[in-house]
Design an enzyme around this catalytic site. Structure first.
Site, PDB file in Angstrom:
ATOM      1  N   ASP A   1     -36.548  41.153  14.041  1.00 22.24           N
ATOM      2  CA  ASP A   1     -36.351  41.607  12.673  1.00 22.24           C
ATOM      3  C   ASP A   1     -35.578  40.539  11.896  1.00 22.24           C
ATOM      4  O   ASP A   1     -34.502  40.121  12.325  1.00 22.24           O
ATOM      5  CB  ASP A   1     -35.523  42.914  12.744  1.00 22.24           C
ATOM      6  CG  ASP A   1     -35.665  43.744  11.490  1.00 22.24           C
ATOM      7  OD1 ASP A   1     -35.991  43.151  10.444  1.00 22.24           O
ATOM      8  OD2 ASP A   1     -35.454  44.959  11.569  1.00 22.24           O
TER       9      ASP A   1
ATOM     10  N   LEU B   1     -38.862  37.492  20.654  1.00 23.56           N
ATOM     11  CA  LEU B   1     -40.055  37.099  19.924  1.00 23.56           C
ATOM     12  C   LEU B   1     -40.222  37.925  18.662  1.00 23.56           C
ATOM     13  O   LEU B   1     -40.215  39.147  18.700  1.00 23.56           O
ATOM     14  CB  LEU B   1     -41.290  37.259  20.822  1.00 23.56           C
ATOM     15  CG  LEU B   1     -41.144  36.653  22.226  1.00 23.56           C
ATOM     16  CD1 LEU B   1     -42.452  36.746  22.984  1.00 23.56           C
ATOM     17  CD2 LEU B   1     -40.673  35.208  22.188  1.00 23.56           C
TER      18      LEU B   1
ATOM     19  N   GLY C   1     -36.440  43.366  22.645  1.00 26.93           N
ATOM     20  CA  GLY C   1     -37.252  43.822  21.523  1.00 26.93           C
ATOM     21  C   GLY C   1     -38.704  43.605  21.861  1.00 26.93           C
ATOM     22  O   GLY C   1     -39.414  42.877  21.173  1.00 26.93           O
TER      23      GLY C   1
ATOM     24  N   THR D   1     -48.313  38.124  22.170  1.00 31.95           N
ATOM     25  CA  THR D   1     -47.655  39.241  21.498  1.00 31.95           C
ATOM     26  C   THR D   1     -48.471  39.730  20.308  1.00 31.95           C
ATOM     27  O   THR D   1     -49.187  38.961  19.664  1.00 31.95           O
ATOM     28  CB  THR D   1     -46.265  38.826  20.982  1.00 31.95           C
ATOM     29  OG1 THR D   1     -46.447  37.737  20.073  1.00 31.95           O
ATOM     30  CG2 THR D   1     -45.370  38.379  22.103  1.00 31.95           C
ATOM     31  N   GLU D   2     -48.328  40.999  20.016  1.00 30.35           N
ATOM     32  CA  GLU D   2     -49.035  41.609  18.898  1.00 30.35           C
ATOM     33  C   GLU D   2     -48.655  40.940  17.582  1.00 30.35           C
ATOM     34  O   GLU D   2     -49.499  40.655  16.748  1.00 30.35           O
ATOM     35  CB  GLU D   2     -48.714  43.111  18.831  1.00 30.35           C
ATOM     36  CG  GLU D   2     -49.403  43.960  19.883  1.00 30.35           C
ATOM     37  CD  GLU D   2     -48.807  43.830  21.283  1.00 30.35           C
ATOM     38  OE1 GLU D   2     -47.774  43.164  21.439  1.00 30.35           O
ATOM     39  OE2 GLU D   2     -49.393  44.379  22.226  1.00 30.35           O
ATOM     40  N   GLU D   3     -47.347  40.671  17.435  1.00 27.83           N
ATOM     41  CA  GLU D   3     -46.873  40.031  16.212  1.00 27.83           C
ATOM     42  C   GLU D   3     -47.440  38.619  16.098  1.00 27.83           C
ATOM     43  O   GLU D   3     -47.845  38.193  15.024  1.00 27.83           O
ATOM     44  CB  GLU D   3     -45.338  39.958  16.206  1.00 27.83           C
ATOM     45  CG  GLU D   3     -44.652  41.257  15.851  1.00 27.83           C
ATOM     46  CD  GLU D   3     -44.932  41.692  14.416  1.00 27.83           C
ATOM     47  OE1 GLU D   3     -44.987  40.815  13.523  1.00 27.83           O
ATOM     48  OE2 GLU D   3     -45.104  42.898  14.204  1.00 27.83           O
TER      49      GLU D   3
ATOM     50  N   ASN E   1     -30.320  49.673  23.230  1.00 31.39           N
ATOM     51  CA  ASN E   1     -29.891  48.742  22.201  1.00 31.39           C
ATOM     52  C   ASN E   1     -29.338  47.512  22.925  1.00 31.39           C
ATOM     53  O   ASN E   1     -28.199  47.513  23.385  1.00 31.39           O
ATOM     54  CB  ASN E   1     -28.814  49.410  21.342  1.00 31.39           C
ATOM     55  CG  ASN E   1     -28.352  48.517  20.208  1.00 31.39           C
ATOM     56  OD1 ASN E   1     -28.611  47.318  20.217  1.00 31.39           O
ATOM     57  ND2 ASN E   1     -27.683  49.111  19.246  1.00 31.39           N
ATOM     58  N   SER E   2     -30.179  46.500  23.031  1.00 33.14           N
ATOM     59  CA  SER E   2     -29.769  45.357  23.850  1.00 33.14           C
ATOM     60  C   SER E   2     -28.649  44.557  23.190  1.00 33.14           C
ATOM     61  O   SER E   2     -27.965  43.799  23.860  1.00 33.14           O
ATOM     62  CB  SER E   2     -30.964  44.459  24.134  1.00 33.14           C
ATOM     63  OG  SER E   2     -31.603  44.169  22.936  1.00 33.14           O
TER      64      SER E   2
END
Lengths: 429, 246
Positions: free
Chosen positions: B144, B141, B65, B219-221, B121-122
């Site tokens: 969801d 990281l 992800g 990371t962006e998040e 889809n891991s």
């Protein structure tokens, strides 16, 4: 929400038809058959039918049975299916010793080598283990709880099998995978250590079986699939040893223009007692394909097609006892709209199911079948079964399997159409 | 909707502009996949992904992800000789990461050759990409959170999926998880804690691991959480030997 409802609608329609199943106990004493929700057992040694009783007060199966199996020691018999009931029977008395309710519909069952743990898989890809030692008869309701053992991520598990030494449990799924998991000493804590994945099939895996002989007691794995192949594996490493394309054989005997574009699926496999042959049931093939299996050279090759004289019979399930060179097959289905009887079945036997070439494997006439007329009466429900009904059943079983296991393909327009109800698309308009 | 390829790139940096790659924040991992999936790990052609490598070197890090690829980009220069792959389910986001890597490779010749991305889809296809014990690090990281109990089985960390992660991880390999959702943080921690093949890293080990600080900073998040002054909940575990199972 709408989408979910729609999918559920699809599912009930396609799950209506279940193939008839057959199983033999290891000593060749009992033949067991399931047709729809009906379980029928015949005692070959005494030549009479067996009636199944549930003294624990549980109900009989109410919906199609999807999996039946004897334990390796022959003491237990398990049946399970679409009514989410897993029923464990003692073959001594043919009394039901436990009924466990699964959360989802059950698609496969297996019993460990020691005959203690019953494992079953549901349609959401979870395999559960049930300890039969906690059924002591008196307090049966107390600990009858199955615990999750392992899971394939939301994929229908099509087959469960233990390795001959009992050290591994193998599970095959609709996503082309076969998973080999170490079966732990205490399975109630879950089976977390994956030994290997056998990857190579390009469609759903439909069946698994082990082929063993004197030189290879640990056996090799054979698997059948919707991609019309039977494959031989070294299951401890997951390496593919040989692939045998059986689709062409199936096509020959019944070339049907309509089905030309889809490859016929392998529906069941059954090795013989000395590991030299594997019987293969294929959609479209009336009869049985025999593969000769050479474990030393790691080779599978087509030996011959055993056809059934005088009738079209596409077996839905195969069975054999390790003590007898005899192959049992059944074809039939539950709840067909076309036929007048609710469910129907046809049982046939192939004799000389052995690698010895002097004796040809042949289909036994009804008059010479072990158990004779009483067996046919018990297992088929009637002595003669109409051929039309039988071919209708084969067609229905094929469609049901396809709908259940093959991914639906949507055109781009259809996919766009399905998206139109999405909130983020609505805003734009 | 179709935009010409070069206008989606920033003229100065050559990197893709995010606004052309907007995607929905969530994707259902349960639905049937309609993208190509390799039959087995041997079938994955890594020479396309890492043209400057010999094609024999195996991927060791997987960012499950990966989102917009912030972590991969930071790790690329930190471990220049290690191949790493990001796995992302949303196709637009995958396209963005692809363009981003291409842009970085062009503007920094010789660098960022060791990172790539695949759309997959891991949760379903991890064993189709990696062999047993191939990976040394896996990253999960800011996944969801799937708050509803009915949707817990969609969570990327779950007791049964950990079996598969343990299969692709080498003994000694490390699984990094982090979230800004306390409930999910507890869930991931309890899943890992309850799994016999994983053991928590000690405080000292975490402090000496240079990757750990990237979990939030790269990371962006993570940056978003830091901007808003939010809290994060990491769980970092090591894959251990399964000695006692048999």
């Amino acid at each position: 929400m709408e989408e979910i409802n729609m999918e559920e609608g699809d599912q009930t329609r396609e799950m209506g038809v279940a193939p008839a199943l057959i199983a033999l106990d290891p000593t060749h004493q009992y033949v067991s058959v399931s047709v729809g929700s009906d379980l029928r057992v015949f005692n070959l040694r005494e030549g009479c039918g067996v009636s199944l009783v549930d003294p624990t007060g549980g109900c009989m199966h109410k919906d199609a049975v999807r999996a039946i199996r004897f334990s390796g020691n022959g003491k237990l018999f398990v049946s399970a299916g679409d009514d989410k009931l897993v029923k464990v029977w003692s073959t001594e008395s043919w009394h039901c010793i436990a009924t466990v309710t699964s959360e989802k519909r059950v698609s496969a069952v297996a019993i460990d080598k020691g005959g203690r743990y019953v494992c079953y898989a549901d349609k959401f890809g979870v395999v559960y283990a049930l300890d039969t030692e906690c059924f002591d008869g008196t307090n049966a309701s107390l600990n009858k709880k199955a615990v999750p053992l392992l899971a394939h991520y939301c994929s229908i598990i099509t087959s469960l099998e233990f390795s001959p030494d009992g050290k591994f449990i193998l599970s095959a799924d609709r996503d082309f995978k076969i998973r080999v998991t170490v079966f732990p000493k205490n399975p109630l804590d879950g089976a977390h250590e994956i030994q290997s994945f056998c990857l190579g099939h390009t469609e759903f895996v439909s069946c698994l079986a082990f082929v063993c002989n004197v030189d290879f007691p640990q056996g090799n794995l054979v698997s059948g699939s919707g991609d019309s192949t039977v494959r031989l594996w070294d299951f401890t490493t997951g390496s593919l040893l040989d692939t045998c394309d059986v689709g062409s054989k199936a096509g020959l005997s019944q070339s049907n223009g309509k089905d030309a574009e889809v490859s016929p699926a392998v529906t069941d496999l059954c090795p013989n007692f000395d590991g030299s042959l594997v019987a293969v049931a294929i959609q479209n093939l009336s009869g049985i394909l025999l593969l000769s299996c050479n474990l030393s050279f790691r080779k599978l090759s087509i030996a011959k097609v055993v056809s059934i004289p005088g009738e079209t019979c596409i077996p839905s399930s195969l069975g054999a006892a390790l003590s007898e060179p005899m192959l049992w097959m059944i074809m039939g289905a539950s709840s067909l709209r076309v036929s007048d009887s609710a469910s129907l079945a046809r049982v046939r036997v192939v004799s000389n199911f052995s690698g010895v070439t002097e004796q040809e494997a042949t289909v036994v006439d009804d008059s010479d079948i072990p158990g004779g007329q009483p067996l046919l009466q018990k297992l088929q429900g009637s002595l003669s079964v109409g051929e039309e009904a039988i071919s209708a059943a084969a067609e229905a079983v094929k469609t049901a399997l396809r709908n259940l296991l093959i991914k639906k393909q949507y055109s781009t327009e259809r996919r766009e159409h399905r998206k139109c109800g999405r909130n983020d698309k609505k805003i734009k308009k | 909707m179709e935009v010409e390829c070069n206008t989606t790139l920033n003229k100065k940096t050559g990197l893709p502009r995010k606004r052309f790659y907007r995607a929905r924040a969530h994707s259902n991992p349960l639905s049937d996949s309609h993208f190509p999936v390799p039959t087995c790990p041997a079938e994955v052609d890594y020479s396309i992904h890492y043209p400057q490598f010999d094609g024999l070197t195996k991927v060791q890090f997987a960012d499950i992800g990966c989102g917009f690829g912030g972590l991969l980009v930071s790790l690329a220069t930190l471990f220049p000789d290690t191949l790493m792959v990001g796995m992302e389910l949303r196709d637009k986001v995958t396209e963005y990461v692809k363009e981003r890597i291409n842009g970085l490779r062009t503007t920094n010749p010789g660098q960022y050759q060791n990172i790539s991305v695949v759309r997959t889809n891991s949760m379903k296809y991890i064993p189709n990409y990696f062999e047993k014990a191939q990976l040394t690090k896996m990253f999960f990281l800011f996944p969801d959170p799937h708050f509803k109990e009915k949707n817990h089985r969609r969570r990327v960390i779950s007791p049964h999926l950990l079996d598969e992660y343990a299969y692709v991880l080498k003994v000694g390999g490390i699984i990094y998880t982090i979230t800004d959702v306390e409930e999910l943080g507890e869930w991931m921690k309890s899943c890992l804690e309850g799994h016999p093949l994983f053991k928590a890293l000690t405080e000292e080990e975490i402090e000496s691991d240079q990757v750990v600080e990237l979990l939030t900073s790269a990371t962006e998040e993570g940056q978003k959480v830091a901007r808003n002054g939010g809290q994060t909940f990491p769980a970092i575990y090591r894959r251990i030997e399964a000695s006692f199972l048999f």
